[in-house]
Design an enzyme around this catalytic site. Structure first.
Site, PDB file in Angstrom:
ATOM      1  N   SER A  10      36.688  40.488  44.404  1.00  0.00           N
ATOM      2  CA  SER A  10      36.137  41.922  43.329  1.00  0.00           C
ATOM      3  C   SER A  10      35.536  42.831  44.324  1.00  0.00           C
ATOM      4  O   SER A  10      34.419  42.633  44.899  1.00  0.00           O
ATOM      5  CB  SER A  10      35.746  41.140  42.263  1.00  0.00           C
ATOM      6  OG  SER A  10      35.162  42.566  41.690  1.00  0.00           O
ATOM      7  N   HIS A  35      40.842  42.305  43.128  1.00  0.00           N
ATOM      8  CA  HIS A  35      40.306  42.605  41.755  1.00  0.00           C
ATOM      9  C   HIS A  35      39.434  43.838  41.690  1.00  0.00           C
ATOM     10  O   HIS A  35      38.567  44.075  42.692  1.00  0.00           O
ATOM     11  CB  HIS A  35      39.593  41.420  41.430  1.00  0.00           C
ATOM     12  CG  HIS A  35      39.298  41.336  40.120  1.00  0.00           C
ATOM     13  ND1 HIS A  35      40.124  41.021  38.943  1.00  0.00           N
ATOM     14  CD2 HIS A  35      37.972  41.775  39.428  1.00  0.00           C
ATOM     15  CE1 HIS A  35      39.514  40.978  37.654  1.00  0.00           C
ATOM     16  NE2 HIS A  35      38.253  41.638  37.979  1.00  0.00           N
ATOM     17  N   ASP A  37      37.239  46.451  39.368  1.00  0.00           N
ATOM     18  CA  ASP A  37      36.507  46.339  38.054  1.00  0.00           C
ATOM     19  C   ASP A  37      36.275  47.784  37.722  1.00  0.00           C
ATOM     20  O   ASP A  37      35.606  48.418  38.388  1.00  0.00           O
ATOM     21  CB  ASP A  37      35.143  45.485  38.079  1.00  0.00           C
ATOM     22  CG  ASP A  37      35.469  44.090  38.218  1.00  0.00           C
ATOM     23  OD1 ASP A  37      36.107  43.452  37.216  1.00  0.00           O
ATOM     24  OD2 ASP A  37      34.939  43.491  39.058  1.00  0.00           O
ATOM     25  N   MET A  39      34.486  49.955  34.962  1.00  0.00           N
ATOM     26  CA  MET A  39      33.373  49.931  33.846  1.00  0.00           C
ATOM     27  C   MET A  39      32.937  51.497  33.806  1.00  0.00           C
ATOM     28  O   MET A  39      32.908  52.412  34.432  1.00  0.00           O
ATOM     29  CB  MET A  39      32.166  49.211  34.434  1.00  0.00           C
ATOM     30  CG  MET A  39      32.505  47.996  34.948  1.00  0.00           C
ATOM     31  SD  MET A  39      31.127  47.078  35.228  1.00  0.00           S
ATOM     32  CE  MET A  39      31.654  45.479  35.957  1.00  0.00           C
ATOM     33  N   MET A 140      36.806  35.167  30.807  1.00  0.00           N
ATOM     34  CA  MET A 140      35.517  35.782  31.484  1.00  0.00           C
ATOM     35  C   MET A 140      34.338  34.556  31.625  1.00  0.00           C
ATOM     36  O   MET A 140      34.293  34.068  30.382  1.00  0.00           O
ATOM     37  CB  MET A 140      34.879  37.074  30.601  1.00  0.00           C
ATOM     38  CG  MET A 140      35.606  38.272  30.412  1.00  0.00           C
ATOM     39  SD  MET A 140      35.887  39.165  32.311  1.00  0.00           S
ATOM     40  CE  MET A 140      34.060  39.266  32.681  1.00  0.00           C
ATOM     41  N   GLY A 145      30.328  43.342  32.795  1.00  0.00           N
ATOM     42  CA  GLY A 145      29.541  44.323  32.998  1.00  0.00           C
ATOM     43  C   GLY A 145      28.829  44.258  34.304  1.00  0.00           C
ATOM     44  O   GLY A 145      28.400  45.511  34.702  1.00  0.00           O
ATOM     45  N   PHE A 146      28.413  43.252  35.010  1.00  0.00           N
ATOM     46  CA  PHE A 146      27.777  43.284  36.298  1.00  0.00           C
ATOM     47  C   PHE A 146      28.326  41.880  37.119  1.00  0.00           C
ATOM     48  O   PHE A 146      28.692  41.221  36.398  1.00  0.00           O
ATOM     49  CB  PHE A 146      26.295  42.920  35.870  1.00  0.00           C
ATOM     50  CG  PHE A 146      25.646  43.955  35.137  1.00  0.00           C
ATOM     51  CD1 PHE A 146      25.384  45.224  35.547  1.00  0.00           C
ATOM     52  CD2 PHE A 146      25.622  43.741  33.675  1.00  0.00           C
ATOM     53  CE1 PHE A 146      24.760  46.032  34.907  1.00  0.00           C
ATOM     54  CE2 PHE A 146      24.999  45.078  33.000  1.00  0.00           C
ATOM     55  CZ  PHE A 146      24.632  46.068  33.585  1.00  0.00           C
ATOM     56  N   GLY A 148      27.274  39.395  39.968  1.00  0.00           N
ATOM     57  CA  GLY A 148      26.005  38.391  40.340  1.00  0.00           C
ATOM     58  C   GLY A 148      25.549  37.627  39.428  1.00  0.00           C
ATOM     59  O   GLY A 148      24.346  37.424  39.367  1.00  0.00           O
TER      60      GLY A 148
HETATM   61  C1  DX5 Z   1      32.217  41.286  35.556  1.00  0.00           C
HETATM   62  C2  DX5 Z   1      33.412  41.557  36.397  1.00  0.00           C
HETATM   63  C3  DX5 Z   1      33.748  40.678  37.665  1.00  0.00           C
HETATM   64  C4  DX5 Z   1      32.451  40.325  38.335  1.00  0.00           C
HETATM   65  C5  DX5 Z   1      32.707  39.579  39.532  1.00  0.00           C
HETATM   66  O1  DX5 Z   1      32.235  42.322  34.345  1.00  0.00           O
HETATM   67  O2  DX5 Z   1      34.652  41.846  35.636  1.00  0.00           O
HETATM   68  O3  DX5 Z   1      34.783  40.787  38.078  1.00  0.00           O
HETATM   69  O4  DX5 Z   1      31.459  41.252  38.472  1.00  0.00           O
HETATM   70  O5  DX5 Z   1      31.223  39.491  40.063  1.00  0.00           O
HETATM   71  P1  DX5 Z   1      30.647  38.050  40.597  1.00  0.00           P
HETATM   72  O6  DX5 Z   1      31.756  37.197  41.129  1.00  0.00           O
HETATM   73  O7  DX5 Z   1      29.385  38.405  41.353  1.00  0.00           O
HETATM   74  O8  DX5 Z   1      30.172  37.526  39.034  1.00  0.00           O
HETATM   75 ZN    ZN Z   2      36.598  41.591  36.469  1.00  0.00          ZN
END
Ligand code: DX5
Ligand code: ZN
Length: 232
Positions: A10, A35, A37, A39, A140, A145-146, A148
């Site tokens: 990602s 991937h 993301d 947001m 999920m 949202g984040f 880590g």
């Molecule tokens: C969360 C995202 C992710 C995520 C991946 O909302 O969809 O794709 O941040 O990051 P890690 O692998 O650090 O959880």
């Molecule tokens: Zn994602």
């Protein structure tokens, strides 16, 4: 386990000032897709990138398969824009659209693969009558949202249930997991039946992203060997 595992680093955890180089590194190390993301500081608290950045990457010659995860509300207009920007798969959250069936049909009409993302508290009910409209279900394993965050093990029974539901049908729906995936949690998710694995911080947060990706690949292979040995 006969289904080959797909690894999707990602970009959320990559160096945004050197995105092209980050993508080249993981593709050369065997990443199956990227991937992306999205947001909007509305559906989720965080704010990332829109279709412009994807279009720039495409213009710069990037041919990676982009798995676009839309954490935006409302989602429909952006579905169009991301399809034109060069997305391969578009994944939406059911709560971010009033008419999920229409949104999924629109994604396919735009030539993309259609996916639904399920938050940790979401059940499988919303998928029930949409089987034929789906190419991907993204489970999920953190709250969206984040990057880590810590993998939530209480989602594992849902992954198992979804694996059974997919296997009961004849549609080849990709079961993808997203959030907190590292060399330990990927084993649990694989055993539960996941096929595609999104990994942000465990890949791009590592000193050597290529080595981190290789470690994920080895962990999946180990999980598969154990499953085979156990007669699965
Ligand atoms: C969360 C995202 C992710 C995520 C991946 O909302 O969809 O794709 O941040 O990051 P890690 O692998 O650090 O959880
Ligand atoms: Zn994602």
């Amino acid at each position: 386990m006969s289904r080959p595992a797909l690894l999707a680093p990602s970009l959320i955890s990559a160096d945004f000032s050197r995105l092209g180089a980050a993508i080249d590194t993981v593709l050369a190390a065997g990443a199956d897709m990227i991937h992306y993301d999205v947001m909007d500081h509305h559906y989720v608290p965080n704010l990332t990138v829109g279709p412009l950045v994807l279009a720039s990457l495409r213009r710069a010659g990037c041919t990676a398969e982009f798995d676009v995860h839309l954490m935006v509300e409302p989602v429909d207009e952006l579905v169009e824009e991301f399809a034109h920007a060069g997305a391969r798969t578009l994944i939406v959250h059911p709560a971010a659209t009033r008419h999920l069936d229409r949104t999924l049909a629109r994604i396919r009409a735009l030539g993309c693969r259609a996916g639904v993302a399920l938050n940790p508290a979401d059940g499988l009910e919303v998928l029930r009558y949409e089987r034929s409209a789906l190419d991907v279900v993204l489970v999920m394993t953190v709250n969206p949202g984040f990057s880590g965050q810590k993998f939530l093990p209480h989602v594992l029974p849902k992954i198992r249930e979804l694996r059974r539901w997919i296997d009961e049908g004849s549609t080849p729906i990709r079961l993808e997991v997203d959030g907190g995936i590292d060399a330990a949690t990927i084993v649990e998710a694989r055993r539960a039946g996941a096929e595609a694995f999104v990994a942000g911080s465990s890949v791009f947060g590592a000193a050597d992203p290529a080595a981190a990706l290789a470690a994920l690949r080895r962990a999946v292979a180990r999980a598969d060997e154990e499953t085979l040995a156990a007669g699965g």
